[in-house]
Design a protein around this motif. Structure first.
Motif, PDB file in Angstrom:
ATOM      1  N   ARG A 180       0.814  -1.219   0.000  1.00 27.05           N
ATOM      2  CA  ARG A 180       0.000   0.000   0.000  1.00 27.05           C
ATOM      3  C   ARG A 180       0.845   1.267   0.000  1.00 27.05           C
ATOM      4  O   ARG A 180       0.385   2.330  -0.420  1.00 27.05           O
ATOM      5  N   ASN A 181       2.088   1.152   0.472  1.00 22.89           N
ATOM      6  CA  ASN A 181       2.965   2.322   0.549  1.00 22.89           C
ATOM      7  C   ASN A 181       3.947   2.400  -0.617  1.00 22.89           C
ATOM      8  O   ASN A 181       4.916   3.152  -0.574  1.00 22.89           O
ATOM      9  N   ASN A 182       3.733   1.583  -1.644  1.00 23.68           N
ATOM     10  CA  ASN A 182       4.574   1.550  -2.852  1.00 23.68           C
ATOM     11  C   ASN A 182       5.951   0.939  -2.595  1.00 23.68           C
ATOM     12  O   ASN A 182       6.893   1.196  -3.333  1.00 23.68           O
ATOM     13  N   ARG A 183       6.075   0.102  -1.578  1.00 21.76           N
ATOM     14  CA  ARG A 183       7.319  -0.624  -1.360  1.00 21.76           C
ATOM     15  C   ARG A 183       7.328  -1.878  -2.232  1.00 21.76           C
ATOM     16  O   ARG A 183       6.344  -2.604  -2.307  1.00 21.76           O
ATOM     17  N   TYR A 242      11.285   1.762  -1.746  1.00 24.82           N
ATOM     18  CA  TYR A 242      10.157   2.261  -2.533  1.00 24.82           C
ATOM     19  C   TYR A 242      10.459   2.107  -4.021  1.00 24.82           C
ATOM     20  O   TYR A 242      11.555   2.418  -4.482  1.00 24.82           O
TER      21      TYR A 242
END
Length: 451
Positions: A180-183, A242
């Protein structure tokens, strides 16, 4: 260059001389941007601009990308800024960043202003990395999906991209998987996407084995990873994990081609992307330094010969045989130099094995040196009928062969430590060493034994 291309260049040159625009358009219409770039580079300066003006605006950006150096800058200077903006607006961010330094500031500013906020942020992101790094190679428009969605949702996502863009991203063999955090979490190969049930989640079928690349990784190292792991694409992530973008195999092919060009042209002191028809003054200036260095090395060899001028006058055969000694040492050294330089480039040679490699090369040189020393000694006896001269000739050839192997083994690592490209400077230093040592040993032994 293939014969077909050579013939095409001849036909295009004829049409340019006749100002036959319609026939010229027929010739160039089927050509790709890369082919057009090669043809432009093969034409003399006065023929490039007329051909350039016949290329459609939709292709000019890609053609500029395939060109290099002064040719690219000259054609940009001959192009209307409005046409440049139209042609470059459809290019990928990494491609646009590659042209950034050669474009007029007004064009760059206009293009940045015309971008939406997301595209502008991506452009500035890729522009901050060097061209010869993973960040400079990556496409920031990487297609990414979340791990918690289903394959059905991924297919809908791809269909939307196809409807919006008219096509899927180039060389799309897999999708990047993020949280969800673009990791970055892994990749979803298209083979997995189309071969599993549509209700399966991405997390269940994604591949976690593809290690991400950091943006400052050198381009040469990226190319080796693609080669070693048979990759078609790879993710690029920052230090926090990321996802920044992806690198595809077409970018790597460009890196490999540029490395090969640099090595081949570097041996002759030429720049990586030479212009066949560059202006005479600039071409002469660029080559003058290299010629000057070679002149200095030639005088060093001549000085060594001059030390034994009296010996050469008394034994004329020495002058006849000297080139053979220098040539054999140079060839033996070049073989080792090429091998070690390649090993350094591939990170196969380092402190842990350099001395073992030196011993190995000296052993090879010893065997070859003994073999050919015997051969040349027999030739010298047959030719001049002098056993002492033959012995001097053979011993000198053995010593210079060993010298070439020793210098060829150690020189690349030394030059690399000094920050000098071994492919560029190694050949000159090697030739100087083998010539000087060969002449000194051969003429020195002859002076001691024959006079």
């Amino acid at each position: 260059m293939p014969t077909k291309m050579v013939e095409l260049i001849g036909l295009i040159t004829d049409q340019l001389e006749r100002d036959a625009e319609a026939d010229l358009q027929t010739l160039i219409a089927p050509l790709s941007a890369a082919e057009l770039a090669r043809i432009i580079e093969a034409l003399p300066g006065e023929a490039r601009i007329p051909l350039w003006r016949q290329i459609t605006v939709s292709l000019t950006g890609e053609v500029l990308l395939a060109l290099h150096g002064d040719i690219r800058r000259a054609l940009i200077g001959e192009t209307d800024e409005a046409e440049l903006i139209v042609s470059l607006s459809a290019m990928q961010m990494d491609e646009l960043a590659d042209l950034n330094e050669d474009l007029p500031i007004s064009v760059v500013n206009a293009m940045v202003q015309a971008m939406d906020s997301q595209r502008r942020q991506r452009y500035r992101q890729v522009s901050q990395y060097p061209d010869d790094s993973a960040g400079g190679l990556m496409d920031v428009d990487a297609t990414a999906v979340r791990a918690d969605v289903t394959l059905k949702a991924v297919l809908r996502f791809l269909r939307r991209i196809r409807r919006r863009e008219g096509e899927l991203p180039e060389h799309l063999d897999s999708l990047m998987v993020v949280d969800r955090n673009n990791r970055y979490l892994g990749t979803l190969p298209l083979s997995q996407l189309v071969s599993h049930d549509a209700d399966t989640s991405v997390a269940e079928v994604m591949v976690e084995g593809v290690q991400a690349i950091t943006p400052l990784t050198p381009a040469a190292e990226v190319a080796r990873r693609f080669e070693d792991e048979d990759l078609l694409s790879a993710p690029v992530v920052d230090e926090r994990g990321y996802l920044l973008g992806r690198i595809t195999v077409d970018d790597v092919i460009d890196v490999l081609r540029d490395e090969a060009n640099r090595e081949i042209l570097g041996r002759a002191g030429l720049e990586q992307h030479p212009d066949l028809f560059a202006p005479l003054i600039s071409s002469s200036y660029r080559r003058a330094l290299w010629l000057g260095i070679n002149l200095v090395t030639a005088f060093i060899a001549a000085w060594v010969i001059g030390l034994f001028e009296a010996s050469i006058e008394k034994v004329v055969a020495l002058a006849v045989l000297m080139p053979v000694v220098a040539s054999m040492g140079g060839v033996a050294g070049s073989q080792t130099l090429t091998l070690v330089t390649r090993g350094l480039a591939l990170d196969q040679v380092g402190r842990n094995n350099i001395w073992r490699l030196v011993r190995h090369e000296l052993a090879i040189a010893s065997l070859n040196g003994l073999l050919w020393a015997l051969v040349v000694a027999l030739i010298a006896i047959f030719w001049f009928g002098d056993g002492s001269l033959a012995a001097v000739f053979g011993i000198a050839l053995l010593i210079v062969t060993l010298t070439g192997a020793l210098v060829g083994s150690l020189l690349p690592a030394l030059l690399k430590q000094l920050g000098i490209d071994p492919a560029l400077a190694g050949g000159v230093v090697l030739t100087t060493a083998t010539d000087a040592v060969g002449f000194f040993v051969f003429l020195g032994l002859a002076t001691l034994w024959l006079l």
